[in-house]
Structure formats: structure tokens, C-alpha cells
Design a protein around this motif. Structure first.
Motif, PDB file in Angstrom:
ATOM      1  N   GLN A  33      44.480  29.047 -32.722  1.00 40.32           N
ATOM      2  CA  GLN A  33      44.190  29.848 -33.901  1.00 40.32           C
ATOM      3  C   GLN A  33      42.759  29.557 -34.332  1.00 40.32           C
ATOM      4  O   GLN A  33      42.333  28.404 -34.311  1.00 40.32           O
ATOM      5  CB  GLN A  33      45.151  29.497 -35.036  1.00 40.32           C
ATOM      6  CG  GLN A  33      46.611  29.722 -34.708  1.00 40.32           C
ATOM      7  CD  GLN A  33      46.922  31.188 -34.494  1.00 40.32           C
ATOM      8  OE1 GLN A  33      46.433  32.042 -35.218  1.00 40.32           O
ATOM      9  NE2 GLN A  33      47.721  31.480 -33.493  1.00 40.32           N
ATOM     10  N   VAL A  34      42.035  30.590 -34.729  1.00 42.23           N
ATOM     11  CA  VAL A  34      40.677  30.411 -35.236  1.00 42.23           C
ATOM     12  C   VAL A  34      40.557  31.161 -36.560  1.00 42.23           C
ATOM     13  O   VAL A  34      41.315  32.106 -36.811  1.00 42.23           O
ATOM     14  CB  VAL A  34      39.611  30.917 -34.240  1.00 42.23           C
ATOM     15  CG1 VAL A  34      39.665  30.131 -32.941  1.00 42.23           C
ATOM     16  CG2 VAL A  34      39.757  32.395 -33.970  1.00 42.23           C
ATOM     17  N   PRO A  35      39.607  30.772 -37.418  1.00 45.66           N
ATOM     18  CA  PRO A  35      39.397  31.509 -38.666  1.00 45.66           C
ATOM     19  C   PRO A  35      38.977  32.945 -38.387  1.00 45.66           C
ATOM     20  O   PRO A  35      38.510  33.273 -37.287  1.00 45.66           O
ATOM     21  CB  PRO A  35      38.258  30.731 -39.346  1.00 45.66           C
ATOM     22  CG  PRO A  35      38.222  29.408 -38.683  1.00 45.66           C
ATOM     23  CD  PRO A  35      38.750  29.601 -37.304  1.00 45.66           C
ATOM     24  N   ASP A  36      39.098  33.799 -39.376  1.00 42.50           N
ATOM     25  CA  ASP A  36      38.771  35.218 -39.210  1.00 42.50           C
ATOM     26  C   ASP A  36      37.322  35.465 -38.820  1.00 42.50           C
ATOM     27  O   ASP A  36      37.014  36.468 -38.181  1.00 42.50           O
ATOM     28  CB  ASP A  36      39.090  35.986 -40.495  1.00 42.50           C
ATOM     29  CG  ASP A  36      40.579  36.085 -40.742  1.00 42.50           C
ATOM     30  OD1 ASP A  36      41.358  35.950 -39.773  1.00 42.50           O
ATOM     31  OD2 ASP A  36      40.971  36.297 -41.906  1.00 42.50           O
ATOM     32  N   GLU A  71      27.180  28.154 -38.332  1.00 46.13           N
ATOM     33  CA  GLU A  71      26.768  29.040 -37.253  1.00 46.13           C
ATOM     34  C   GLU A  71      27.778  30.153 -37.017  1.00 46.13           C
ATOM     35  O   GLU A  71      28.939  30.027 -37.357  1.00 46.13           O
ATOM     36  CB  GLU A  71      26.623  28.242 -35.953  1.00 46.13           C
ATOM     37  CG  GLU A  71      25.605  27.144 -36.021  1.00 46.13           C
ATOM     38  CD  GLU A  71      25.549  26.348 -34.731  1.00 46.13           C
ATOM     39  OE1 GLU A  71      26.601  26.155 -34.102  1.00 46.13           O
ATOM     40  OE2 GLU A  71      24.460  25.933 -34.360  1.00 46.13           O
ATOM     41  N   ARG A  72      27.296  31.238 -36.401  1.00 45.94           N
ATOM     42  CA  ARG A  72      28.213  32.262 -35.893  1.00 45.94           C
ATOM     43  C   ARG A  72      28.792  31.694 -34.612  1.00 45.94           C
ATOM     44  O   ARG A  72      28.065  31.313 -33.706  1.00 45.94           O
ATOM     45  CB  ARG A  72      27.453  33.554 -35.631  1.00 45.94           C
ATOM     46  CG  ARG A  72      26.993  34.243 -36.886  1.00 45.94           C
ATOM     47  CD  ARG A  72      26.325  35.581 -36.573  1.00 45.94           C
ATOM     48  NE  ARG A  72      25.306  35.484 -35.544  1.00 45.94           N
ATOM     49  CZ  ARG A  72      24.007  35.314 -35.779  1.00 45.94           C
ATOM     50  NH1 ARG A  72      23.569  35.213 -36.992  1.00 45.94           N
ATOM     51  NH2 ARG A  72      23.153  35.254 -34.785  1.00 45.94           N
ATOM     52  N   ARG A  73      30.109  31.632 -34.546  1.00 44.89           N
ATOM     53  CA  ARG A  73      30.763  30.947 -33.437  1.00 44.89           C
ATOM     54  C   ARG A  73      31.766  31.850 -32.742  1.00 44.89           C
ATOM     55  O   ARG A  73      32.269  32.794 -33.330  1.00 44.89           O
ATOM     56  CB  ARG A  73      31.480  29.701 -33.948  1.00 44.89           C
ATOM     57  CG  ARG A  73      30.542  28.721 -34.596  1.00 44.89           C
ATOM     58  CD  ARG A  73      31.229  27.861 -35.582  1.00 44.89           C
ATOM     59  NE  ARG A  73      31.751  28.695 -36.661  1.00 44.89           N
ATOM     60  CZ  ARG A  73      32.526  28.251 -37.624  1.00 44.89           C
ATOM     61  NH1 ARG A  73      32.892  27.023 -37.655  1.00 44.89           N
ATOM     62  NH2 ARG A  73      32.952  29.051 -38.575  1.00 44.89           N
ATOM     63  N   ALA A  74      32.061  31.492 -31.497  1.00 46.09           N
ATOM     64  CA  ALA A  74      33.057  32.221 -30.725  1.00 46.09           C
ATOM     65  C   ALA A  74      33.756  31.245 -29.789  1.00 46.09           C
ATOM     66  O   ALA A  74      33.171  30.268 -29.345  1.00 46.09           O
ATOM     67  CB  ALA A  74      32.397  33.333 -29.919  1.00 46.09           C
ATOM     68  N   VAL A 128      39.638  22.896 -30.547  1.00 46.90           N
ATOM     69  CA  VAL A 128      39.012  23.992 -31.290  1.00 46.90           C
ATOM     70  C   VAL A 128      38.682  23.542 -32.712  1.00 46.90           C
ATOM     71  O   VAL A 128      37.574  23.774 -33.205  1.00 46.90           O
ATOM     72  CB  VAL A 128      39.931  25.241 -31.311  1.00 46.90           C
ATOM     73  CG1 VAL A 128      39.427  26.279 -32.304  1.00 46.90           C
ATOM     74  CG2 VAL A 128      40.036  25.839 -29.920  1.00 46.90           C
ATOM     75  N   ASP A 129      39.617  22.889 -33.379  1.00 46.38           N
ATOM     76  CA  ASP A 129      39.391  22.439 -34.758  1.00 46.38           C
ATOM     77  C   ASP A 129      38.220  21.467 -34.843  1.00 46.38           C
ATOM     78  O   ASP A 129      37.388  21.564 -35.746  1.00 46.38           O
ATOM     79  CB  ASP A 129      40.652  21.794 -35.327  1.00 46.38           C
ATOM     80  CG  ASP A 129      41.778  22.789 -35.531  1.00 46.38           C
ATOM     81  OD1 ASP A 129      41.508  24.015 -35.559  1.00 46.38           O
ATOM     82  OD2 ASP A 129      42.940  22.348 -35.655  1.00 46.38           O
TER      83      ASP A 129
END
Length: 108
Positions: free
Chosen positions: A40-43, A26-29, A16-17
Motif C-alpha cells: 500500500q502506498v499513499p495517494d 519528493e515526488r515518489r513512485a 516501502v514504508d
């Protein structure tokens, strides 16, 4: 929309990192097949967890629902799909690319 399919094993966070670092603007998911994976992902990044069934076999409906909800609510430019095993990765890539899940992806 771009999609990346990766097999994470025990290194889900590392994958993920690395993916997040490669696409900063970019907008990511992120969609994780294993609901218990430590990720864990950023907010500003949407995280969706799927149940334990393979996303291309028994879990195709949950994957379809997750993708449609994600696209409608978050409108990501790129999606990372983390699988727990490699045996069905090619089939998941094909499902994402052919549009049969309701969204057509450019699969990397």
C-alpha cells in the motif's frame, strides 16, 4: 532521477514504508516486480506492478514500458523498484544506471 533497488521477500510493505519515510518531500513512485505483493502506498505516490518475469531478463520490455510511462506521467524525483529475488538485483541496477531502458537513473 534517483532509483533504489530492494529485494522484498515477504516484507515488501516494511521496505516501502522505510523508503517513503526517508524521502518525505519528493515526488515518489514505487514499482513492484510481483503483481501479488501486498503493498500500500499513499495517494500521492504512484504504484506500478510488473508481471512475474525477471525485470532484467524476460521482463525487460515491461520494465522499460513501466518506467517510460511513469517518468512521462508522474515525473518522480525518486523510484523504488522492489524485486522478489536477489539473484538479478545487480543486473537490474546496471540497467537502470546505463540508460538502456530509456531513462538514466542514479542508483542507490
Amino acid at each position: 532521477m534517483r532509483a533504489t533497488v530492494a529485494v522484498h521477500g515477504s516484507e515488501a510493505q516494511r521496505d516501502v514504508d522505510a523508503w517513503l519515510a526517508a524521502a518525505l518531500s519528493e515526488r515518489r513512485a514505487v514499482i513492484v516486480e510481483n503483481p501479488f505483493a501486498e503493498v500500500q502506498v499513499p495517494d500521492d505516490v504512484s504504484l506500478t506492478r510488473l508481471g512475474g518475469a525477471c525485470p532484467c531478463c524476460l521482463g525487460q520490455l515491461p520494465l522499460r514500458v513501466a518506467l517510460v510511462r511513469l517518468v512521462r506521467s508522474q515525473r518522480p524525483d525518486a523510484v523504488l523498484l522492489l524485486l522478489t529475488g536477489a539473484e538479478h538485483a545487480d543486473r537490474v541496477r546496471a540497467l537502470l544506471a546505463d540508460g538502456s531502458l530509456g531513462v538514466r537513473f542514479i542508483v542507490e
